[in-house]
Design a protein around this motif. Structure first.
Motif, PDB file in Angstrom:
ATOM      1  N   VAL A 138       2.578  -1.137  -5.929  1.00 15.13           N
ATOM      2  CA  VAL A 138       1.701  -0.164  -5.293  1.00 15.13           C
ATOM      3  C   VAL A 138       1.238   0.829  -6.357  1.00 15.13           C
ATOM      4  O   VAL A 138       2.066   1.344  -7.117  1.00 15.13           O
TER       5      VAL A 138
ATOM      6  N   LEU B   6       0.239   7.760  -3.922  1.00 15.94           N
ATOM      7  CA  LEU B   6       1.538   7.485  -3.308  1.00 15.94           C
ATOM      8  C   LEU B   6       2.082   8.786  -2.731  1.00 15.94           C
ATOM      9  O   LEU B   6       2.430   9.707  -3.454  1.00 15.94           O
TER      10      LEU B   6
ATOM     11  N   ASP C 260       3.541   9.366   3.575  1.00 19.37           N
ATOM     12  CA  ASP C 260       3.079   8.409   4.577  1.00 19.37           C
ATOM     13  C   ASP C 260       3.020   6.992   4.013  1.00 19.37           C
ATOM     14  O   ASP C 260       3.476   6.034   4.652  1.00 19.37           O
ATOM     15  N   THR C 261       2.477   6.873   2.807  1.00 15.13           N
ATOM     16  CA  THR C 261       2.383   5.557   2.178  1.00 15.13           C
ATOM     17  C   THR C 261       3.764   4.995   1.900  1.00 15.13           C
ATOM     18  O   THR C 261       4.036   3.817   2.145  1.00 15.13           O
TER      19      THR C 261
ATOM     20  N   GLU D 134       5.394   3.825   5.125  1.00 22.33           N
ATOM     21  CA  GLU D 134       4.842   2.523   5.533  1.00 22.33           C
ATOM     22  C   GLU D 134       5.410   1.402   4.678  1.00 22.33           C
ATOM     23  O   GLU D 134       5.721   0.312   5.179  1.00 22.33           O
ATOM     24  N   LEU D 135       5.556   1.661   3.401  1.00 21.67           N
ATOM     25  CA  LEU D 135       6.104   0.664   2.487  1.00 21.67           C
ATOM     26  C   LEU D 135       7.562   0.347   2.837  1.00 21.67           C
ATOM     27  O   LEU D 135       7.957  -0.827   2.885  1.00 21.67           O
TER      28      LEU D 135
END
Length: 181
Positions: A104, A109, A112-113, A116-117
């Protein structure tokens, strides 16, 4: 760039995001590595390695060892699941063991990201675990079940398969049920 034009260390930023998300972590053995242990429902836990590079965050989590049997259906199942996993996919090492991997970009980053990851990692490691065991290790599971029953040992770790195993026990040897024990 961070606040006031300062450059923000991506490793510090990652660990700050993990702290905000209340995800325990520890420093890894490699430069830039952070290790997480995520609890599971089907798989006891998933150990996840996050490595901050110059431009990207690399991740790797062990899913399951090389299957004993039914390789085609096992790998087909994994490949179909890969279509639904955002930012991650399955890989196999030289021993045939299965990992979930991803990369990623560090730019953007945020919590939230990252959340999700981490959800995608659990979806890829924990969610399919029992089905992967069924597909790749069913003969071993059946042997373990019979061994435990014969010796009066606990079967709690095989609870997810109890109905199927008991149905097999109810069948005669001619129908694929157990032989004389």
């Amino acid at each position: 760039m961070g606040e006031g034009g300062r450059t923000v260390d991506p490793l510090v930023s990652l660990r700050g995001h993990l702290d905000t998300l209340e995800v325990p972590w520890e420093e890894g053995t490699r430069p830039g590595e952070t290790v997480l242990t995520l609890p599971g429902e089907r798989k006891l836990r998933t150990v996840l390695s996050l490595v901050v590079g110059e431009r990207a965050l690399d991740l790797r989590a062990f899913v399951i060892r090389n299957p004993d049997e039914n390789h085609e259906a096992f790998y087909r199942h994994l490949l179909r699941r890969s279509l639904r996993l955002p930012g991650v996919g399955y890989a196999v090492d030289g021993s045939g063991d299965v990992y979930l991997t991803g990369r990623v970009p560090l730019a953007g980053l945020d919590e939230d990201t990252l959340d999700e990851l981490l959800g995608a990692v659990l979806a890829g490691c924990d969610d399919p675990f029992n089905e992967l065991l069924r597909l790749g290790f069913w003969t071993s599971i059946r042997r373990e079940w019979a061994w435990r029953l014969d010796r009066g040992e606990p079967t709690a770790n095989l609870e997810a398969f109890r109905a199927e195993l008991e149905a097999l026990d109810a069948r005669s040897p001619e129908e694929g049920g157990p032989r004389d024990r």
